[in-house]
Structures are given as structure tokens and as C-alpha cells.
Motif scaffolding. Structure first.
Motif, PDB file in Angstrom:
ATOM      1  N   ARG A  76       0.835  -1.201   0.000  1.00  0.00           N
ATOM      2  CA  ARG A  76       0.000   0.000   0.000  1.00  0.00           C
ATOM      3  C   ARG A  76       0.875   1.259   0.000  1.00  0.00           C
ATOM      4  N   GLU A  81       1.168   4.227  -2.826  1.00  0.00           N
ATOM      5  CA  GLU A  81       1.007   5.647  -2.511  1.00  0.00           C
ATOM      6  C   GLU A  81       2.235   6.439  -2.945  1.00  0.00           C
ATOM      7  N   HIS A  82       3.410   5.877  -2.721  1.00  0.00           N
ATOM      8  CA  HIS A  82       4.654   6.537  -3.129  1.00  0.00           C
ATOM      9  C   HIS A  82       4.684   6.740  -4.640  1.00  0.00           C
ATOM     10  N   ALA A  89       2.351   9.448  -5.639  1.00  0.00           N
ATOM     11  CA  ALA A  89       2.874  10.770  -5.287  1.00  0.00           C
ATOM     12  C   ALA A  89       3.948  11.209  -6.279  1.00  0.00           C
TER      13      ALA A  89
END
Length: 109
Positions: A44, A48-49, A52
Motif C-alpha cells: 500500500r 502511494e509513493h 505521489a
């Protein structure tokens, strides 16, 4: 044997009695379940990284467009010192937005 099969096996052995071996299998099952949870959390966080970084790349192209706009539209019509100050700020934003991507998170201390 898969990780989930190992967890189930350890749970089954832990239910069979009250010896030290049974207790250790229960602890092993707990650790393996924690490993499964941590791996899912890692996936997860990686997603998300990546999202981003993708968003940051979009911002980078917008900042580049802003730099071009300042050069093309602002520079010809304002005082050179004002243009230079604006351009330096745009360049600073451009450098800042890539800093962590280039060098990775920095530890304090």
C-alpha cells in the motif's frame, strides 16, 4: 507450502495441546500473520509513493510551463530585476519539488 498454509498449520498444531511446542506454534502463527499484514502495508505504501511521484512529475511539467511563461510573457514587459526575482522563485520551486525524488528522504540528525 505457502505462507497462508504455514499459518494454518501452525494454528492447527497450537490447538492440539498445551505443551511448549504448541505454544511456540501459536507464536509462530502470530508472527506469520504479522508478516502478511506488514507485506500488505508495504505494498500500500509503495503504491502511494508511486502515485505521489506521478503527481510530482505532473507538477514538474506545470512549473516548467510557468518558467516558460515568465520568460516569454513577463520578461518583456516588466523591470529586469522584477523578472529576475520571479524567475529565481520559479527555479527554486522547480529544484525543491525534485529534491526528495532525487535524493530520497533525508534522516535528521
Amino acid at each position: 507450502m505457502t505462507l497462508h498454509e504455514a499459518i494454518e498449520h501452525a494454528r492447527e498444531v497450537s490447538r492440539r495441546g498445551c505443551t511448549e511446542c504448541h505454544k511456540e506454534h501459536g507464536q509462530l502463527a502470530d508472527w506469520l500473520e504479522e508478516l502478511v499484514r506488514l507485506r500488505a502495508e508495504l505494498e500500500r505504501v509503495k503504491a502511494e509513493h508511486d502515485a505521489a511521484i506521478k503527481e510530482l512529475d505532473g507538477v514538474a511539467s506545470l512549473v516548467d510551463g510557468l518558467a516558460d511563461f515568465v520568460d516569454r510573457e513577463i520578461h518583456p514587459v516588466v523591470d529586469y530585476n522584477l523578472y529576475l526575482g520571479l524567475r529565481e522563485n520559479v527555479d527554486a520551486v522547480s529544484m525543491f519539488q525534485h529534491e526528495d525524488k532525487w535524493r530520497g528522504p533525508q534522516k535528521e540528525g
